[in-house]
Design a protein around this motif. Structure first.
Motif, PDB file in Angstrom:
ATOM      1  N   SER A  28       0.849  -1.186   0.000  1.00 41.41           N
ATOM      2  CA  SER A  28       0.000   0.000   0.000  1.00 41.41           C
ATOM      3  C   SER A  28       0.883   1.233   0.000  1.00 41.41           C
ATOM      4  CB  SER A  28      -0.909  -0.006   1.232  1.00 41.41           C
ATOM      5  OG  SER A  28      -1.743  -1.134   1.221  1.00 41.41           O
ATOM      6  N   ALA A  29       0.602   2.134  -0.912  1.00 45.79           N
ATOM      7  CA  ALA A  29       1.434   3.327  -1.037  1.00 45.79           C
ATOM      8  C   ALA A  29       1.259   4.217   0.180  1.00 45.79           C
ATOM      9  CB  ALA A  29       1.058   4.084  -2.300  1.00 45.79           C
ATOM     10  N   ALA A  30       2.366   4.572   0.792  1.00 48.16           N
ATOM     11  CA  ALA A  30       2.296   5.520   1.894  1.00 48.16           C
ATOM     12  C   ALA A  30       1.876   6.869   1.351  1.00 48.16           C
ATOM     13  CB  ALA A  30       3.656   5.618   2.580  1.00 48.16           C
ATOM     14  N   ALA A  31       1.039   7.553   2.097  1.00 51.40           N
ATOM     15  CA  ALA A  31       0.536   8.842   1.637  1.00 51.40           C
ATOM     16  C   ALA A  31       1.687   9.808   1.447  1.00 51.40           C
ATOM     17  CB  ALA A  31      -0.465   9.401   2.643  1.00 51.40           C
ATOM     18  N   GLY A  32       1.811  10.325   0.240  1.00 50.70           N
ATOM     19  CA  GLY A  32       2.756  11.383  -0.015  1.00 50.70           C
ATOM     20  C   GLY A  32       4.153  10.975  -0.396  1.00 50.70           C
ATOM     21  N   GLN A  33       4.446   9.686  -0.496  1.00 52.77           N
ATOM     22  CA  GLN A  33       5.792   9.261  -0.861  1.00 52.77           C
ATOM     23  C   GLN A  33       5.740   7.855  -1.448  1.00 52.77           C
ATOM     24  OE1 GLN A  33       8.313   8.028   2.663  1.00 52.77           O
ATOM     25  NE2 GLN A  33       6.687   9.113   3.771  1.00 52.77           N
ATOM     26  N   PRO A  34       6.746   7.480  -2.236  1.00 54.65           N
ATOM     27  CA  PRO A  34       6.757   6.141  -2.835  1.00 54.65           C
ATOM     28  C   PRO A  34       7.010   5.060  -1.811  1.00 54.65           C
ATOM     29  CG  PRO A  34       8.788   7.312  -3.345  1.00 54.65           C
ATOM     30  CD  PRO A  34       7.880   8.309  -2.668  1.00 54.65           C
ATOM     31  N   SER A  35       6.556   3.846  -2.117  1.00 52.93           N
ATOM     32  CA  SER A  35       6.731   2.705  -1.228  1.00 52.93           C
ATOM     33  C   SER A  35       7.478   1.597  -1.958  1.00 52.93           C
ATOM     34  CB  SER A  35       5.376   2.164  -0.764  1.00 52.93           C
ATOM     35  OG  SER A  35       4.666   3.137  -0.040  1.00 52.93           O
ATOM     36  N   PRO A  36       8.254   0.772  -1.242  1.00 50.22           N
ATOM     37  CA  PRO A  36       8.951  -0.350  -1.878  1.00 50.22           C
ATOM     38  C   PRO A  36       7.959  -1.328  -2.515  1.00 50.22           C
ATOM     39  CG  PRO A  36       9.845   0.090   0.316  1.00 50.22           C
ATOM     40  CD  PRO A  36       8.605   0.918   0.182  1.00 50.22           C
ATOM     41  N   TRP A  37       8.282  -1.789  -3.693  1.00 54.00           N
ATOM     42  CA  TRP A  37       7.478  -2.764  -4.436  1.00 54.00           C
ATOM     43  C   TRP A  37       6.082  -2.237  -4.768  1.00 54.00           C
ATOM     44  CZ3 TRP A  37      10.057  -6.537  -6.572  1.00 54.00           C
ATOM     45  CH2 TRP A  37      11.247  -6.964  -5.974  1.00 54.00           C
ATOM     46  N   GLU A  38       5.963  -0.958  -4.832  1.00 52.74           N
ATOM     47  CA  GLU A  38       4.664  -0.368  -5.163  1.00 52.74           C
ATOM     48  C   GLU A  38       4.374  -0.548  -6.650  1.00 52.74           C
ATOM     49  OE1 GLU A  38       2.743   4.113  -5.310  1.00 52.74           O
ATOM     50  OE2 GLU A  38       4.502   3.701  -4.083  1.00 52.74           O
ATOM     51  N   ASP A 171      10.326  10.852  10.289  1.00 54.43           N
ATOM     52  CA  ASP A 171       9.292  10.658   9.283  1.00 54.43           C
ATOM     53  C   ASP A 171       9.657  11.239   7.922  1.00 54.43           C
ATOM     54  OD1 ASP A 171       9.250  13.248  10.163  1.00 54.43           O
ATOM     55  OD2 ASP A 171       7.071  13.471  10.077  1.00 54.43           O
ATOM     56  N   GLN A 172      10.870  11.770   7.768  1.00 53.00           N
ATOM     57  CA  GLN A 172      11.287  12.351   6.501  1.00 53.00           C
ATOM     58  C   GLN A 172      12.076  11.329   5.682  1.00 53.00           C
ATOM     59  OE1 GLN A 172      13.322  15.965   7.930  1.00 53.00           O
ATOM     60  NE2 GLN A 172      11.792  17.157   6.803  1.00 53.00           N
ATOM     61  N   PRO A 173      11.637  11.023   4.476  1.00 46.70           N
ATOM     62  CA  PRO A 173      12.361  10.049   3.646  1.00 46.70           C
ATOM     63  C   PRO A 173      13.663  10.617   3.102  1.00 46.70           C
ATOM     64  CG  PRO A 173      10.519  10.976   2.428  1.00 46.70           C
ATOM     65  CD  PRO A 173      10.409  11.507   3.823  1.00 46.70           C
ATOM     66  N   ARG A 174      14.599   9.746   2.837  1.00 48.41           N
ATOM     67  CA  ARG A 174      15.895  10.152   2.300  1.00 48.41           C
ATOM     68  C   ARG A 174      15.738  10.770   0.908  1.00 48.41           C
ATOM     69  NH1 ARG A 174      19.750   7.635  -0.941  1.00 48.41           N
ATOM     70  NH2 ARG A 174      21.907   8.314  -0.566  1.00 48.41           N
ATOM     71  N   LEU A 175      16.454  11.859   0.667  1.00 42.75           N
ATOM     72  CA  LEU A 175      16.474  12.596  -0.595  1.00 42.75           C
ATOM     73  C   LEU A 175      15.178  13.344  -0.891  1.00 42.75           C
ATOM     74  CD1 LEU A 175      18.349  10.157  -3.024  1.00 42.75           C
ATOM     75  CD2 LEU A 175      19.295  11.995  -1.625  1.00 42.75           C
ATOM     76  N   LEU A 176      14.188  13.250   0.001  1.00 46.68           N
ATOM     77  CA  LEU A 176      12.919  13.942  -0.222  1.00 46.68           C
ATOM     78  C   LEU A 176      12.611  14.964   0.863  1.00 46.68           C
ATOM     79  CD1 LEU A 176      10.577  11.041  -1.460  1.00 46.68           C
ATOM     80  CD2 LEU A 176      11.629  12.856  -2.825  1.00 46.68           C
ATOM     81  N   LYS A 228      -6.724  16.063   2.537  1.00 48.13           N
ATOM     82  CA  LYS A 228      -6.269  15.286   3.686  1.00 48.13           C
ATOM     83  C   LYS A 228      -5.006  15.913   4.239  1.00 48.13           C
ATOM     84  CE  LYS A 228      -4.825  10.557   4.897  1.00 48.13           C
ATOM     85  NZ  LYS A 228      -4.579   9.197   4.350  1.00 48.13           N
ATOM     86  N   GLU A 229      -4.973  16.105   5.547  1.00 48.51           N
ATOM     87  CA  GLU A 229      -3.774  16.658   6.176  1.00 48.51           C
ATOM     88  C   GLU A 229      -2.633  15.639   6.110  1.00 48.51           C
ATOM     89  OE1 GLU A 229      -4.332  18.333  10.057  1.00 48.51           O
ATOM     90  OE2 GLU A 229      -6.374  19.005   9.613  1.00 48.51           O
ATOM     91  N   GLY A 230      -1.427  16.158   6.059  1.00 56.70           N
ATOM     92  CA  GLY A 230      -0.267  15.275   6.007  1.00 56.70           C
ATOM     93  C   GLY A 230       0.907  15.960   5.337  1.00 56.70           C
TER      94      GLY A 230
END
Length: 285
Positions: A28-38, A171-176, A228-230
């Motif tokens: 399931s895609a995490a809101a607002g960022q890519p997910s592994p094997w998405e 909660d901040q992804p790398r490079l993003l 949606k907030e986020g």
């Protein structure tokens, strides 16, 4: 150890392949960022993005049906019209019904695609009345944001990628992750005016379904209304130079109360002593 890792890789690839065939999203895609094997789109948090995602799914099923139909025709031809069953080939060259069918059916397919796509293009390119205007300027290689006078008196700031893992929040992804995020209120129409100060850039954020070129000397615009907030992440999607991979976009969608508090803080934090007046915006129309 290598054997175990190989087994895990094979298992993951097999799962992804089965999910791709069955149309199942592995992760399931995490809101607002890519997910592994998405395997699907990121979660859309705008009405336009949700409509585009549904249209994409509709096209996938339509394409799958066409491919299966063509495959069935090929198998029928192989089974019924091979050399063993037809040693003397038929010399029939014209069939009026078939020629009419293979002309009309593709036209109907194109109409079924064009009608919803034109409607989505109109919604994307004809923005509604904006509640907030933010100007995004691309630099080599970071983004600068400007808020108008009616938002805390007008201010601007730069947004750079957080380079080291130790400086990033959990909660901040790398490079993003960015040091200063664009902040907007939830449920409000935000018009983003996009330009560049040097080379070609592109302002893109998948969860909002926005992507627009940033061109020097030109003011382009796009819009979104986050429901949606986020925290939502994007990147420059133009090959703008060797710093291109390090030009993230971070947008925080908050409540109106939180946005008002952020405006008061931002006015003090990003106050400029050399500014001669409030930020003004050009008319993009």
């Amino acid at each position: 150890m290598r054997i175990e890792n190989a087994r895990r890789s094979v298992t993951a690839l097999s799962t992804a392949a089965v999910a791709l065939v069955l149309g199942i999203n592995v992760a399931s895609a995490a809101a607002g960022q890519p997910s592994p094997w998405e395997t699907g789109m990121q979660e859309m948090v705008t009405e336009l993005g949700q409509s585009v995602s549904s249209f994409h799914t509709y096209l996938v099923w339509l394409i799958a049906a066409i491919c299966l139909f063509v495959l069935a025709l090929i198998l029928v031809i192989i089974a019924r019209f091979n050399e063993n069953k037809n040693p003397v080939p038929s010399k029939t060259t014209h069939n009026t019904l078939l020629e009419v069918a293979w002309t009309i059916v593709p036209v109907l397919i194109l109409v079924a695609i064009a009608i919803p796509s034109f409607r989505l293009l109109r919604e994307q390119l004809v923005p509604p009345q904006a509640d907030l205007v933010v100007k995004a300027t691309g630099y080599s290689w970071y983004w600068g944001y400007e808020y108008p006078a009616d938002q805390g008196g007008g201010f601007k700031f730069d947004s750079n990628m957080i380079p080291e893992d130790g400086q990033r929040k959990p909660d901040q992804p790398r490079l993003l992750g960015a040091d200063n995020a664009m902040v907007v209120p939830v449920g409000k129409v935000v018009r983003v005016q996009v330009t560049s100060a040097d080379v070609l850039h592109a302002f893109a954020l998948p969860s909002f379904y926005i992507k627009v070129d940033a061109i020097p000397g030109r003011l382009n615009e796009t819009w979104f209304k986050a429901e949606k907030e986020g925290v939502y992440y994007g990147q420059c999607s133009e090959l703008c130079g060797n710093g291109h991979p390090y030009m993230p976009i971070e947008i925080r969608v908050v409540s109106e109360q939180q946005y008002a508090a952020w405006l008061a803080e931002a006015k003090q934090r990003y106050a400029s002593t050399d500014s001669s007046g409030p930020v003004k915006f050009a008319n993009a129309q």
